[in-house]
Design a protein around this motif. Structure first.
Motif, PDB file in Angstrom:
ATOM      1  N   ALA A 130       0.826  -1.208   0.000  1.00  0.00           N
ATOM      2  CA  ALA A 130       0.000   0.000   0.000  1.00  0.00           C
ATOM      3  C   ALA A 130       0.859   1.256   0.000  1.00  0.00           C
ATOM      4  O   ALA A 130       0.524   2.263  -0.652  1.00  0.00           O
ATOM      5  N   TYR A 131       1.982   1.230   0.734  1.00  0.00           N
ATOM      6  CA  TYR A 131       2.896   2.376   0.762  1.00  0.00           C
ATOM      7  C   TYR A 131       3.450   2.664  -0.635  1.00  0.00           C
ATOM      8  O   TYR A 131       3.428   3.805  -1.120  1.00  0.00           O
TER       9      TYR A 131
ATOM     10  N   PRO B  25      -8.505   9.831  -1.263  1.00  0.00           N
ATOM     11  CA  PRO B  25      -8.982   8.754  -2.140  1.00  0.00           C
ATOM     12  C   PRO B  25      -7.861   7.937  -2.778  1.00  0.00           C
ATOM     13  O   PRO B  25      -7.991   6.720  -2.941  1.00  0.00           O
ATOM     14  N   GLN B  26      -6.745   8.605  -3.152  1.00  0.00           N
ATOM     15  CA  GLN B  26      -5.631   7.864  -3.746  1.00  0.00           C
ATOM     16  C   GLN B  26      -5.103   6.804  -2.782  1.00  0.00           C
ATOM     17  O   GLN B  26      -4.802   5.668  -3.179  1.00  0.00           O
ATOM     18  N   GLN B  27      -4.975   7.199  -1.527  1.00  0.00           N
ATOM     19  CA  GLN B  27      -4.470   6.261  -0.523  1.00  0.00           C
ATOM     20  C   GLN B  27      -5.477   5.155  -0.229  1.00  0.00           C
ATOM     21  O   GLN B  27      -5.103   3.999  -0.022  1.00  0.00           O
ATOM     22  N   GLY B  28      -6.754   5.511  -0.180  1.00  0.00           N
ATOM     23  CA  GLY B  28      -7.776   4.500   0.066  1.00  0.00           C
ATOM     24  C   GLY B  28      -7.790   3.435  -1.012  1.00  0.00           C
ATOM     25  O   GLY B  28      -7.903   2.234  -0.729  1.00  0.00           O
TER      26      GLY B  28
ATOM     27  N   GLY C 130      -1.195   5.359   4.729  1.00  0.00           N
ATOM     28  CA  GLY C 130      -1.083   6.606   5.476  1.00  0.00           C
ATOM     29  C   GLY C 130       0.320   7.178   5.429  1.00  0.00           C
ATOM     30  O   GLY C 130       0.513   8.398   5.351  1.00  0.00           O
ATOM     31  N   LEU C 131       1.325   6.309   5.455  1.00  0.00           N
ATOM     32  CA  LEU C 131       2.715   6.749   5.388  1.00  0.00           C
ATOM     33  C   LEU C 131       3.145   7.086   3.967  1.00  0.00           C
ATOM     34  O   LEU C 131       4.211   7.682   3.765  1.00  0.00           O
ATOM     35  N   GLY C 132       2.347   6.706   2.973  1.00  0.00           N
ATOM     36  CA  GLY C 132       2.732   6.907   1.586  1.00  0.00           C
ATOM     37  C   GLY C 132       2.485   8.308   1.058  1.00  0.00           C
ATOM     38  O   GLY C 132       2.841   8.611  -0.073  1.00  0.00           O
ATOM     39  N   ARG C 133       1.860   9.154   1.859  1.00  0.00           N
ATOM     40  CA  ARG C 133       1.597  10.536   1.443  1.00  0.00           C
ATOM     41  C   ARG C 133       2.458  11.504   2.240  1.00  0.00           C
ATOM     42  O   ARG C 133       2.621  11.349   3.440  1.00  0.00           O
TER      43      ARG C 133
END
Length: 423
Positions: A150-151, A252-255, A290-293
């Protein structure tokens, strides 16, 4: 072939009750991020998830066979043992639902089964190798794999869309979230509904109704699928609130990245017959996203409580199941006492939950209500990840400046303003 006895019927009904609690306990896995980002209305989201959970229940029986003939030795299992295991699993599900913690229904069931088996026939009744390879190792690997995936997916989506219009990309990713949430629901049905199929099949084998090694009968598949779908439609709103708002604030991108990563892990594990925790996979994916943004904050206080619940699930459910098995060994009156204890405890938990109702009307109001705790500053992990993560596409430059000032005032507040894409 013997007929189903009263005790066996009680065990089957109790297993379906567990399946029902599994449904509303794990609704958050598929729909929390979709609801929190506004991609779908809460009631529509849980309705779609319920239907796809039912469909997923018919796609495979590999996990059911792992439960029914892999974790414990069938020869030493009686219906009383399975009943005690279910009591431990149901009570743990209800307790963690009450406090809004996304613990693993799968591990609650397996912990209960292991504890009751040890209390009945000893440690020799448990297949330790299967528990390690198909339960414990996946429990550790699943959140890590889903979180890393996900990251990376979050970073990739922001990089690809860095020159795109923010509102246009948000709308597209919300549509993608609906599709990926449906995939998670389908995957959940292929994995979690099968656990109840496996436990009912194990009870039928123990009661002499089925031969050892049998696949679940069609009526077992149908009843387990319907039970988990009904539970999903009820909606575990307390846990949806924690997953959607308590761990991190997702755009939305992260979701979309979180749900796609989690679904891939769950479907792969179902195909391999791993009794994977969908909760572990989805929670790990949410934290990774969450950490990817740039500037994203994982609320480690909430995550820590969740990790503690994960660690307690197997032993807590096992201890309750072992105690229940000791009482059921006393005869029919012991089974009646345990059944009465289960009903009374479940009713007490439900009554207590009415003191503070969480439903589809207020599931996204956690930040405003202040129920997720006080303001939290980024921890070491969040700060380190934010420092090396490129800015998200379409976020105003001023927002980037706020998240890169190396002073304490740059800490992102849990209750602070979200970016426009998250609305």
């Amino acid at each position: 072939m013997e007929h189903i006895t009263l005790l066996l019927a009680i065990v089957i009904v109790t297993a379906l009750v567990f399946d029902f609690t599994n449904g509303f306990h794990d609704t958050a896995n598929a729909m929390a991020t979709t609801i929190s980002t506004g991609a779908m209305k809460p009631k529509a989201a849980v309705a779609m998830s319920a239907v796809l959970n039912l469909v997923g229940a018919f796609l495979s029986v590999e996990v059911a066979k792992t439960i029914s003939s892999g974790i414990v030795n069938e020869s030493g299992i009686t219906p009383e043992v399975i009943f005690a295991a279910l009591v431990g699993a149901i009570l743990w599900n209800l307790l963690t639902w009450l406090v809004g913690l996304p613990s693993s229904s799968s591990h609650a069931l397996m912990g209960g089964l292991i504890g009751a088996t040890i209390a009945s026939v000893g440690v020799s009744g448990v297949n330790g190798g299967t528990v390690i390879t198909k339960v414990l190792i996946p429990a550790i690997a699943a959140p890590l794999v889903a979180g890393i995936g996900a990251y990376l997916a979050s970073r990739l989506t922001y990089r690809i869309g860095r020159n795109a219009d923010t509102k246009a990309t948000a709308k597209g990713y919300r549509a993608g979230q609906i599709a990926s949430a449906g995939l998670v629901s389908l995957a959940h049905g292929t994995n979690d509904a099968q656990k109840t199929m496996g436990i009912i099949t194990l009870a039928l084998v123990a009661g002499g109704v089925l031969n050892p090694g049998s696949n679940p009968p069609l009526w077992v598949i149908v009843s387990a699928g319907v039970a988990i779908a009904l539970g999903t439609y009820l909606g575990g709103w307390r846990i949806i609130r924690t997953m959607g708002k308590g761990l991190t604030d997702l755009q939305p991108q992260q979701g979309f990245a979180a749900q796609t990563s989690a679904a891939s892990v769950i479907l792969a594990s179902s195909n391999l017959g791993f009794s994977l925790s969908t909760t572990h996979s989805c929670s790990g994916a949410v934290m990774g996203a969450g950490l990817g943004r740039k500037g994203g904050v994982v609320r480690w206080s909430t995550a820590t409580r969740m990790f503690v619940a994960w660690g307690l699930t197997l032993p807590a459910a096992g201890l309750v199941a072992a105690g229940s098995e000791f009482v059921t060994q006393q005869g029919d009156w012991g089974v009646a006492v345990v059944a009465a204890f289960l009903i009374a405890s479940s009713a007490a938990i439900w009554v207590y939950s009415r003191r503070q109702v969480v439903d589809h009307t207020n599931v996204n109001e956690a930040d405003e209500a202040g129920e997720l705790g006080e303001t939290e500053t980024p921890g070491v992990v969040t700060t380190a990840m934010a420092a090396v993560t490129p800015p998200p596409a379409g976020v105003p430059a001023q927002d980037d400046i706020k998240t890169t000032i190396p002073a304490p005032s740059a800490a992102t507040s849990e209750s602070g303003p979200a970016s426009p894409a998250a609305v």
